[in-house]
Design an enzyme around this catalytic site. Structure first.
Site, PDB file in Angstrom:
ATOM      1  N   VAL A 166       0.833  -1.199   0.000  1.00 25.47           N
ATOM      2  CA  VAL A 166       0.000   0.000   0.000  1.00 25.47           C
ATOM      3  C   VAL A 166       0.867   1.249   0.000  1.00 25.47           C
ATOM      4  CG1 VAL A 166      -1.629   1.351   1.386  1.00 25.47           C
ATOM      5  CG2 VAL A 166      -1.977  -1.111   1.094  1.00 25.47           C
ATOM      6  N   CYS A 167       1.930   1.242   0.785  1.00 24.22           N
ATOM      7  CA  CYS A 167       2.771   2.428   0.937  1.00 24.22           C
ATOM      8  C   CYS A 167       3.254   2.951  -0.410  1.00 24.22           C
ATOM      9  CB  CYS A 167       3.958   2.111   1.838  1.00 24.22           C
ATOM     10  SG  CYS A 167       5.113   3.481   2.044  1.00 24.22           S
ATOM     11  N   GLY A 395     -10.294   5.396   8.853  1.00 26.64           N
ATOM     12  CA  GLY A 395      -9.375   4.401   9.400  1.00 26.64           C
ATOM     13  C   GLY A 395      -9.088   3.273   8.426  1.00 26.64           C
ATOM     14  N   HIS A 568      23.120  27.530  12.067  1.00 25.77           N
ATOM     15  CA  HIS A 568      22.310  28.754  12.069  1.00 25.77           C
ATOM     16  C   HIS A 568      22.355  29.396  10.688  1.00 25.77           C
ATOM     17  CE1 HIS A 568      20.542  32.510  13.519  1.00 25.77           C
ATOM     18  NE2 HIS A 568      21.515  33.149  12.846  1.00 25.77           N
TER      19      HIS A 568
END
Length: 595
Positions: A166-167, A395, A568
């Site tokens: 499915v993924c 679901g 940063h």
């Protein structure tokens, strides 16, 4: 005679030459490895099927060559037979030789020379294979690969012709491709605040679907290629257990076969839930699979369910031009996350969607010529509304039926999950279960980790699924991600914690991208300052959460995170500054000191 680049995997049209192992004038034997090529997924050794003298090498290392291109010219020996010819020639005396010499076990025959030998606790015996894996998704194929890498004889049974589950086919990957496009659409529409004004984008649905399918095809084709590279036998069939050591294989052509195994790993995944009240036999009512097909862009879309699937797909369709209405029967959307994480997302979606109705039920759906009529029950909502399409995202259901578990000692819960221990072993000692079918959370990365645990257990190694933090990510814009203990769970379980929040309005990087709605929070143990949970909402939260997962797994303290130098200006600094506040003050955000 010419040796050309053979097809290495479905969908692969070319490959890079990684190494050339022969030169002009060299003598090669049949099946000698003469080159290594590299694709997006693997480095593959190329054995030459002919023996003879290399007269010309047509490629160099670093070249990109197409399938079918000539690699070598060979002056073949008179006896230079291909592998198939050699095997045919040996057929007459092969049987007699096999009876006079002890044969290697299937595991030994399949193992690469460099692979470690399987543990003594995994004898091949009289079984066809050491391990069969049922299901080719993000739990199944990693389990098969890992086991094969350790020298086991592995068969991967997939009911899809091309594995990926499915993924890859109908979930994580295609949805994220579409969400990427949705984000780009939003950015073009909001760029005017920076002095950039674009015309309204023209959407070519055919091309968009093509992009999605190209992404899916590339990744699923890569899995099939890795099966070949790892020595995993890939079988296209539907597998079901006949007993604790026998699997029935129902093949697409209607034929059946049987496979005996020493161990099995069940990784059959899950399917979208479709309650009977919504299953009205009209293709305008879709589950997540139907929504990803992107048949059209409906003018009015109803999304039933305010969880991550509903909000993600609702975001895609809203960006493409649909008026999206979300109906959720609970108090709020995204109830698995803390409210302070869900709040910025909900605020943004309320501006993009036509409406979000919580504490609202869909009583029925009726198909008409004008659309799908939904009867609704909730405060402040029209009792009847008409939509062009409906997405049901309430679901998923584990795929534990019709796989023959009743013929084994495997125990299945009322919800359809297979009961497993901390090594993912079922009540049937020879059968393991991983991924969605083995219980919540239904996440691909949880399945992949379970695959490693199950294989280690099969190999007789000390192993347990004891991860403290499994990250959850909602790939909307902004993204929401969390791991470990949530603030709500701490309250419900009576756990004393300190909660530290760092608003992204104090982040230099967030200011530069005009995304100051974000938030990073830490849940820490008061006495030890150990990090118990992390939550993030904002762009790239799904990438940033990995640091939080590592912190929890390693038992890190807030000081550990604070004293780790972060680049940063980056969004990752919000993790550092949150951590600074566990024992002092964040550099760029001040709060009153507690007395």
């Amino acid at each position: 005679m010419e040796f050309t680049l053979p097809e290495v995997s479905e969908g692969v049209e070319s490959a890079d030459v990684a190494r050339v192992l022969v030169a002009a004038g060299d003598t090669v034997a049949a099946e000698q490895v003469v080159m290594e090529i590299e694709t997006e997924k693997a480095v593959v050794e190329l054995p030459c099927p002919h023996s003879g003298v290399v007269t010309k090498v047509h490629v160099a290392e670093g070249d990109t060559v197409a399938i079918g291109a000539t690699l070598l010219s060979i002056d073949a020996d008179e006896g230079g037979a291909s592998k198939a010819e050699s095997e045919e020639a040996k057929a007459d005396d092969g049987e007699a030789k096999a009876t006079s010499e002890p044969s290697a076990s299937p595991a030994q025959a399949a193992a690469p020379a460099s692979a470690p030998q399987p543990a003594a606790s995994v004898p091949s015996g009289d079984y066809d294979v050491d391990l069969v894996v049922i299901g080719g998704g993000p739990g199944g194929y990693p389990a098969a690969f890992d086991a094969a890498d350790h020298g086991l004889n592995v068969t991967l049974v997939s009911d899809e012709e091309i594995p990926g589950g499915v993924c890859l086919h109908r979930g994580c990957i295609p949805s994220k491709a579409l969400l990427h496009v949705a984000k780009l659409l939003h950015e073009t529409r909001s760029a005017s605040q920076w002095g950039l004004t674009y015309g309204e984008p023209e959407i070519d649905l055919d091309k968009l679907r093509g992009f999605k399918e190209q992404v899916v095809g590339g990744l699923t084709g890569g899995v099939a290629q890795l099966c070949k590279s790892r020595g995993v036998n890939l079988v296209h069939a539907r597998g079901s257990f006949l007993d604790a050591h026998t699997l029935k294989l129902d093949k697409p052509d209607g034929s059946t076969d049987q496979l005996t195994f020493q161990h099995a790993i069940l990784a059959t995944g899950s399917t979208p839930a479709m309650p009977g009240i919504f299953n009205i036999g009209d293709d305008r009512v879709m589950d997540s699979t139907g929504a990803l097909a992107l048949a059209d862009v409906p003018g009015r879309l109803l999304v039933i369910g305010g969880g991550y699937i509903g909000l993600e797909m609702g975001s895609v369709y809203a960006a493409l031009g649909s008026e999206v209405t979300v109906v959720e029967m609970l108090d709020d959307v995204l109830m698995g996350a803390d409210r302070d994480l869900a709040r910025p997302l909900k605020k943004k979606l309320e501006a993009e969607f036509a409406a979000i109705h919580t504490n609202t039920k869909v009583l029925s759906l009726t198909a008409t010529d004008d659309g799908i009529v939904a009867k609704l029950e909730g405060e402040g909502v029209d009792p009847e509304m008409t939509f062009d399409r409906v997405l049901v995202s309430v679901g998923r259901v584990p795929t534990s039926r019709n796989v023959g578990l009743e013929n084994t000692a495997v125990v299945v819960t009322d919800r359809g999950f297979v009961e497993v221990d901390d090594q993912r072993r079922t009540a049937e000692p020879s059968i393991y279960a991983i991924g969605d079918v083995a219980g919540d959370p239904m996440l691909a990365h949880k399945a992949t980790r379970e695959a490693k645990v199950a294989v280690e257990a099969i190999l007789g190694e000390p192993s347990a699924f004891d991860n403290r933090a499994i990250p959850a990510v909602v790939f909307t814009d902004p993204e929401v991600a969390w791991c470990g203990l949530t603030e709500q769970e701490a309250k419900e379980e009576g756990i004393d914690v300190n909660v530290i929040r760092f608003p992204w309005a104090a982040s230099g990087r967030a200011q530069t991208i005009s995304r100051t709605e974000g938030l990073t929070k830490l849940i820490v143990e008061p006495d030890t300052e150990r990090v118990l949970g992390v939550g993030i909402v904002g762009p790239n939260a799904g990438e940033l959460i990995a640091e939080g997962v590592l912190a929890i797994e390693m038992g890190a303290t807030g000081r550990d995170l604070a004293e780790t130098v972060h680049a940063h200006p980056t969004l990752s600094e919000t993790m550092m500054e949150s951590a600074e506040a566990t024992f002092g003050q964040a550099t760029h955000y001040a709060r009153p000191k507690r007395k």
